[in-house]
Design a protein around this motif. Structure first.
Motif, short mmCIF file in Angstrom:
data_model
loop_
_atom_site.label_atom_id
_atom_site.label_comp_id
_atom_site.label_asym_id
_atom_site.label_seq_id
_atom_site.Cartn_x
_atom_site.Cartn_y
_atom_site.Cartn_z
N GLN A 82 -28.51 39.25 -51.11
CA GLN A 82 -28.87 40.66 -50.90
C GLN A 82 -30.36 40.87 -51.21
N TYR A 83 -30.89 42.03 -50.87
CA TYR A 83 -32.22 42.41 -51.34
C TYR A 83 -32.24 42.37 -52.87
N GLY A 84 -33.38 41.95 -53.43
CA GLY A 84 -33.60 42.11 -54.86
C GLY A 84 -34.49 43.31 -55.10
N THR A 85 -35.14 43.35 -56.24
CA THR A 85 -36.09 44.44 -56.49
C THR A 85 -37.50 43.95 -56.17
N THR A 86 -38.42 44.89 -56.10
CA THR A 86 -39.81 44.55 -55.80
C THR A 86 -40.40 43.62 -56.85
N LYS A 296 -47.11 45.89 -53.98
CA LYS A 296 -46.13 44.93 -53.45
C LYS A 296 -45.00 45.65 -52.73
N GLY A 297 -44.69 46.85 -53.19
CA GLY A 297 -43.68 47.67 -52.51
C GLY A 297 -44.08 47.93 -51.06
N PHE A 301 -41.81 44.71 -50.44
CA PHE A 301 -40.81 45.13 -51.43
C PHE A 301 -39.93 44.00 -52.00
N GLY A 302 -40.58 42.89 -52.30
CA GLY A 302 -39.86 41.80 -52.97
C GLY A 302 -39.95 40.49 -52.22
N SER A 303 -40.19 39.42 -52.96
CA SER A 303 -40.17 38.07 -52.38
C SER A 303 -38.72 37.58 -52.37
N ILE B 32 -40.04 55.36 -52.22
CA ILE B 32 -39.10 54.30 -52.58
C ILE B 32 -38.97 54.15 -54.10
N SER B 33 -40.05 54.39 -54.83
CA SER B 33 -39.97 54.29 -56.29
C SER B 33 -39.07 55.37 -56.86
N TYR B 34 -39.25 56.61 -56.38
CA TYR B 34 -38.38 57.69 -56.83
C TYR B 34 -36.93 57.33 -56.56
#
Ligand SMILES: Cc1ncc(COP(=O)(O)O)c(C=O)c1O
Ligand SMILES: Cc1ncc(COP(=O)(O)O)c(C=O)c1O
Lengths: 436, 436
Positions: A82-86, A296-297, A301-303, B32-34
């Motif tokens: 799944q997507y992770g966080t930034t 990075k967002g 938005f994340g590697s 996106i941060s919010y």
């Protein structure tokens, strides 16, 4: 109609070119592009130029084991897919804190950072690029040792930064030269434009030298001292830190800043594990965390969350340390092979040719007589690639304005000891030929 | 000393804050941060907000098979673990050409592009960000449909671009509105600042609508017509293209530009395969290839080479198509569950509440009466998250200046059909409560 006519007509009036940004102009003509083009044009050369890591020690078996674990339980596997966080996987960031504590020879408690100060990036390169983005406006100044990592010079050019070089020697950047430069900038009233000091602190790319132990605290102190109206960020690029073969164990610059408010520590798993996973990280002062994450967002938005978890598993299971040990053993042999070959092949040129002895990393920095240029357009480069079939990186790429033209970077990353010996022999032939 | 005093003293005089770039200012305060913060603060909510993909259909088994193959032969495995090139794996790019030919219902020959026009990125997000970097100087203009993908609005803000919205409806951006806007910009003499038209052409995030088949060619023609002194780039973000459940098969905007000199096609494996591998790509007009690669060279000189090869294997072995079929079947059920729940739960509010029916993608766009605001600070949002325990994305995030405040994006990506039904019931309760 002839060809010429066709050509005149060919750019259809309906499709003019896009109009590019200032940034696009600044990011043109990168050294790395020339280098890669040369590599492609000269596939039959032995490459002492390539920035690749050693093939033999790439972790095929470990990757297999780690993947098997990661994908074993479908429930957790899906989390990794799944997507992770930034900022990146908590699992890996927690492992990294433990890992850093070991590298710093301290405890997690003493280390005194929390997970949120760690940001995982696409290689450490992305961290360098993001920091440049959030700190430099056009005309702002970055101090670097000369020579330095040429890709970062490209990054600085790309944001329109001005690069000011500070002299170094076998002990890395010189403290008195740094102080003199900072003082001069202060006198000129432009200290407010100095945003960063960038240093490759261990086994530098391209010189192989490290910043001496007794220079480290003074460097951090100087940066602190001159951070009067704003903080000058010290970016410690420790890409080769874990590739240590002998010589002293050096404390990080980061550890000389006990409040961790001034120094960014950038590291990577490209050199010690596998570049194919493109996983690096930064330990950031609190003031830089949100700026880096915001940028990075926007960028991605994340590697790769999956790759981050792969590396977390490798660390968690204790497989990493043994692997690094093996990698270092192997590179040490290759470094020794290169140093022995240099001593042998250049025994008749001791007055003309010199090099630094690296205690780690992937590079040997070679200087030839001033009159002998090494650049892509030099006679030496042509002879080496066309006749002797050996390639190196011209040293001038590692200076912001090609200030010195009689040096070269030799890498023992990708060739095996026999290849290294042969490559150095060919290089010696080329230099001897060009010196005639 | 009291707390207040401590706070006054706490920023040590030795460490002032860094001085950030203009770009850092511009990349602050992202929607996106919010959103992520809200998600973290409300973990007990059913999320109709999350941008995650469906967990159940993430390709655990396929990934396992692909890894086994990739790591089977140590010799080739090492190539995948090594650095790749900035543009990305040739193996994957070759597969992508075949894949694109299928999507475009044509042959590789007819497709008429070569491998070098494909650039592989960290998700498709990175391509969007890089294009913004190489095209926009501060004050340059991007045209977008309103509402649009809010992360890209953040990217545009981050480079200081000005965003001009063009009205859309169930058929996507309106051709006459686009023409009027371009003509107005021409009259105002600022066409030279218009660098890009950005469109999510299939099952848009956030509205779920696609650009109608009969609007596609006219849109491309308009952009060509107004590309007088420079080329206005049409960025076709086709992130959801492969998630089609019913409705017509739509030709890409890219295919309406047979010379492939005007339209960039951006696609991703995040939605159809797994976001954890962060692999997306762009098909670029030749004029944009080098600018994009140069910028990516600075940013990270290549996304994960290993992941690119994993996806190449999945395509090569023919596993991908069956997988996408399965993914679509699953999403179709979830979309149907959401549409049925909306019809049922809002049957008493047919005058007040309306939505578009999406034929693909992950989103339903809901409009409530003008007087009812949906934003993070609205009564409705508070009631939904605190009392009913359901979260949505406030629609105003999807407008550059929060122009409309009575809409919301609902996602059927992550919840299962039961969760979706319950979530919509809670949402209906919240809206009913706030309408009172
Ligand atoms: C000094 C230095 N820093 C950073 C990097 C970036 O490497 P990566 O992005 O793979 O971590 C390199 C790679 O060659 C390097 O030599
Ligand atoms: C419209 C749109 N474009 C691009 C992206 C970027 O996704 P990725 O970087 O994972 O390809 C997304 C993700 O949500 C999206 O909704």
């Amino acid at each position: 109609m002839g060809t010429a006519d066709n050509e005149t007509l060919s750019p259809a009036p309906s499709s003019p070119a896009p109009s590019f940004s200032q940034r696009r102009e600044w990011s043109q003509d990168q050294a790395i592009s020339y280098l890669m083009a040369q590599g492609i044009e000269n596939p039959d050369c032995l490459s002492l130029a390539a920035g690749f890591v050693d093939f033999e020690t790439l972790p095929v078996e470990l990757s297999r084991k780690a993947y098997a674990e990661l994908l074993d339980d479908p429930q957790t596997a899906r989390k990794y897919l799944q997507y992770g966080t930034t900022a990146g996987s908590d699992r890996l960031r927690d492992q990294l804190i433990k890992h850093l504590a070991k590298l710093e020879e301290t405890t997690v408690e003493e280390l005194g950072i929390d997970r949120n100060q760690l940001v995982l990036t696409t290689g450490s390169q992305q961290l360098l690029a993001i920091l440049a983005d959030v700190l430099f406006d056009p005309g702002d100044i970055c101090l670097v040792a000369a020579p330095t990592y040429f890709v970062f010079l490209g990054v600085l050019a790309g944001v329109g930064a001005e690069v000011i070089t500070v002299e170094g020697d076998e002990g890395g950047i010189k403290v008195d030269a740094l102080e003199a430069q900072l003082e001069q900038l202060k006198q000129e009233g432009i200290l407010s434009r100095v945003k960063m000091l960038y240093l490759v602190s261990y086994y530098e790319n391209p010189t192989g030298v490290s910043v001496d132990a007794d220079r480290r605290q003074p460097i951090v102190d100087l940066v602190t001292k001159y951070s009067t109206d704003h903080q000058i960020v010290l970016l410690e690029d420790a890409a080769y830190r874990e590739l240590r073969y002998d010589g002293p164990k050096l404390p990080s610059l980061w550890s000389c800043d006990p409040t961790h408010s001034q120094v960014v520590l950038a590291q990577t798993f490209s050199k010690s594990f596998a570049p194919g996973f493109r996983t690096g990280f930064g330990v950031l002062p609190k003031s830089l965390v949100q700026p880096v994450i915001d940028r990075k967002g926007n960028e991605d938005f994340g590697s790769s969350h999956f790759n981050q978890n792969l590396i977390a598993t490798v660390l968690e299971r204790g497989w990493y340390e043994d692997h690094v040990f093996e990698v270092c053993e192997n590179y040490q042999k290759k470094r020794d092979a290169m140093l022995a070959a240099l001593a042998e092949e250049f025994s008749d040129l001791q007055q003309e040719v010199s090099w630094f002895v690296p205690h780690g990393g992937l590079y040997v920095w070679l200087s030839v007589p001033e009159k002998l240029e090494t650049g892509f357009n030099s006679e030496l480069f042509a002879y080496a690639t066309n006749v002797e079939k050996v390639m190196y990186v011209p040293g001038q790429l590692c200076y912001p304005h090609a200030e010195r033209k009689n040096q070269m970077r030799l890498s023992f990353g990708v060739l095996n000891p026999d290849g290294i010996r042969l490559g150095i022999a060919r290089l010696a032939n080329s230099i001897r030929h060009s010196l005639k």
